[in-house]
Design a protein around this motif. Structure first.
Motif, PDB file in Angstrom:
ATOM      1  N   GLU A  36      -8.565  -5.903  -4.654  1.00 41.71           N
ATOM      2  CA  GLU A  36      -8.914  -4.725  -5.492  1.00 41.71           C
ATOM      3  C   GLU A  36      -9.044  -3.944  -4.271  1.00 41.71           C
ATOM      4  N   ASP A  37      -9.550  -4.354  -3.231  1.00 42.00           N
ATOM      5  CA  ASP A  37      -9.382  -3.248  -2.577  1.00 42.00           C
ATOM      6  C   ASP A  37      -8.178  -2.683  -2.244  1.00 42.00           C
ATOM      7  N   GLU A  38      -7.425  -3.416  -1.727  1.00 45.14           N
ATOM      8  CA  GLU A  38      -6.386  -2.343  -1.313  1.00 45.14           C
ATOM      9  C   GLU A  38      -5.707  -1.373  -2.658  1.00 45.14           C
ATOM     10  N   VAL A  39      -5.850  -1.968  -3.769  1.00 39.96           N
ATOM     11  CA  VAL A  39      -5.469  -1.469  -4.732  1.00 39.96           C
ATOM     12  C   VAL A  39      -6.220   0.064  -4.532  1.00 39.96           C
ATOM     13  N   ILE A  40      -7.819  -0.037  -4.829  1.00 31.23           N
ATOM     14  CA  ILE A  40      -8.605   1.035  -4.503  1.00 31.23           C
ATOM     15  C   ILE A  40      -8.224   1.771  -3.011  1.00 31.23           C
ATOM     16  N   ALA A  41      -7.442   1.452  -1.815  1.00 27.87           N
ATOM     17  CA  ALA A  41      -6.983   2.128  -0.986  1.00 27.87           C
ATOM     18  C   ALA A  41      -6.022   2.820  -1.343  1.00 27.87           C
ATOM     19  N   ILE A  42      -4.824   2.391  -2.151  1.00 29.09           N
ATOM     20  CA  ILE A  42      -3.687   3.411  -3.111  1.00 29.09           C
ATOM     21  C   ILE A  42      -4.152   4.390  -3.506  1.00 29.09           C
ATOM     22  N   ILE A  43      -5.569   4.032  -4.462  1.00 31.39           N
ATOM     23  CA  ILE A  43      -6.092   4.477  -5.199  1.00 31.39           C
ATOM     24  C   ILE A  43      -6.691   6.129  -4.375  1.00 31.39           C
ATOM     25  N   LYS A  44      -7.178   6.328  -3.659  1.00 36.68           N
ATOM     26  CA  LYS A  44      -7.623   7.161  -2.990  1.00 36.68           C
ATOM     27  C   LYS A  44      -6.567   7.968  -2.055  1.00 36.68           C
ATOM     28  N   ARG A  45      -5.498   7.094  -1.638  1.00 36.52           N
ATOM     29  CA  ARG A  45      -4.364   8.046  -1.076  1.00 36.52           C
ATOM     30  C   ARG A  45      -3.687   9.058  -1.887  1.00 36.52           C
ATOM     31  N   ILE A  46      -3.670   8.877  -3.232  1.00 35.78           N
ATOM     32  CA  ILE A  46      -2.883   9.308  -4.031  1.00 35.78           C
ATOM     33  C   ILE A  46      -4.020  10.389  -4.580  1.00 35.78           C
ATOM     34  N   LEU A  74       0.949   6.961 -10.811  1.00 33.72           N
ATOM     35  CA  LEU A  74       1.412   6.696  -9.874  1.00 33.72           C
ATOM     36  C   LEU A  74       0.802   5.512  -9.475  1.00 33.72           C
ATOM     37  N   THR A  75      -0.449   5.252  -9.828  1.00 29.27           N
ATOM     38  CA  THR A  75      -1.208   4.027  -8.949  1.00 29.27           C
ATOM     39  C   THR A  75      -0.412   2.806  -9.627  1.00 29.27           C
ATOM     40  N   VAL A  76       0.192   2.429 -10.859  1.00 25.54           N
ATOM     41  CA  VAL A  76       0.713   2.084 -11.787  1.00 25.54           C
ATOM     42  C   VAL A  76       2.179   1.605 -10.967  1.00 25.54           C
ATOM     43  N   PHE A  94      -0.372  -6.212  -9.378  1.00 25.62           N
ATOM     44  CA  PHE A  94      -2.056  -6.092  -9.706  1.00 25.62           C
ATOM     45  C   PHE A  94      -1.664  -6.027 -11.312  1.00 25.62           C
ATOM     46  N   ASP A  95      -2.905  -6.811 -12.108  1.00 21.08           N
ATOM     47  CA  ASP A  95      -3.178  -6.162 -13.356  1.00 21.08           C
ATOM     48  C   ASP A  95      -3.133  -5.040 -13.524  1.00 21.08           C
ATOM     49  N   LYS A  96      -2.753  -4.630 -14.388  1.00 20.32           N
ATOM     50  CA  LYS A  96      -2.176  -2.930 -14.613  1.00 20.32           C
ATOM     51  C   LYS A  96      -3.700  -2.463 -16.046  1.00 20.32           C
TER      52      LYS A  96
END
Length: 146
Positions: free
Chosen positions: A102-112, A125-127, A134-136
């Protein structure tokens, strides 16, 4: 890899099914039969260009694992269906891509989010970037919480 020839995921599934059949391992055989059924249905549906790619087959395996996880929610840990579903999941997980935390996905979300203010586009874009790692179904909630 058999005899130095790289095998497609479909071929690997077929070989594993044969091994399970010969070993009389009913749980593994069932796991591979479920995936083989999904492959056959996908091939006959006309929705995909043939032959199916390894990525498409991986998506089918993900769907099967999710279905087994749904089965688990209906049964108690002592029920036979629960135990079989857990064993099928364990067998099929080896073909799934490494899952992101979840932390890796949150980092991607913050960057986007730094470049895209529209939440809908951030989710899309995150999906796209996360793919099958990760569970979409959880991405939208994460985007809104960040």
């Amino acid at each position: 890899m058999i005899r130095g020839v790289a095998m497609s995921l479909k071929d690997v599934i077929n070989e594993k099914w044969k091994e399970a059949f010969k070993a009389r391992d009913s749980v593994k055989r069932t796991a591979y039969e479920l995936v083989k059924q999904r492959i056959i249905v996908a091939e006959k549906s006309g929705q995909f260009e043939l032959p199916l790619t390894d990525e498409q087959i991986t998506n089918l395996i993900i769907k099967e694992v999710k279905e087994r996880e749904d089965v688990i929610t209906f049964y108690q840990p002592c029920d036979e269906q629960y135990v079989v579903a857990k064993a099928i999941i364990a067998e099929l997980e080896q073909y799934l891509p490494k899952q992101m935390t979840e932390d890796e996905v949150i980092a991607i979300i913050k960057r986007i989010k730094e470049t895209e203010p529209n939440l809908g586009k951030v989710i899309g874009l995150t999906v796209k970037e996360v793919g099958n790692q990760f569970d979409k179904s959880k991405i939208a909630a994460l985007v809104k919480s960040v």
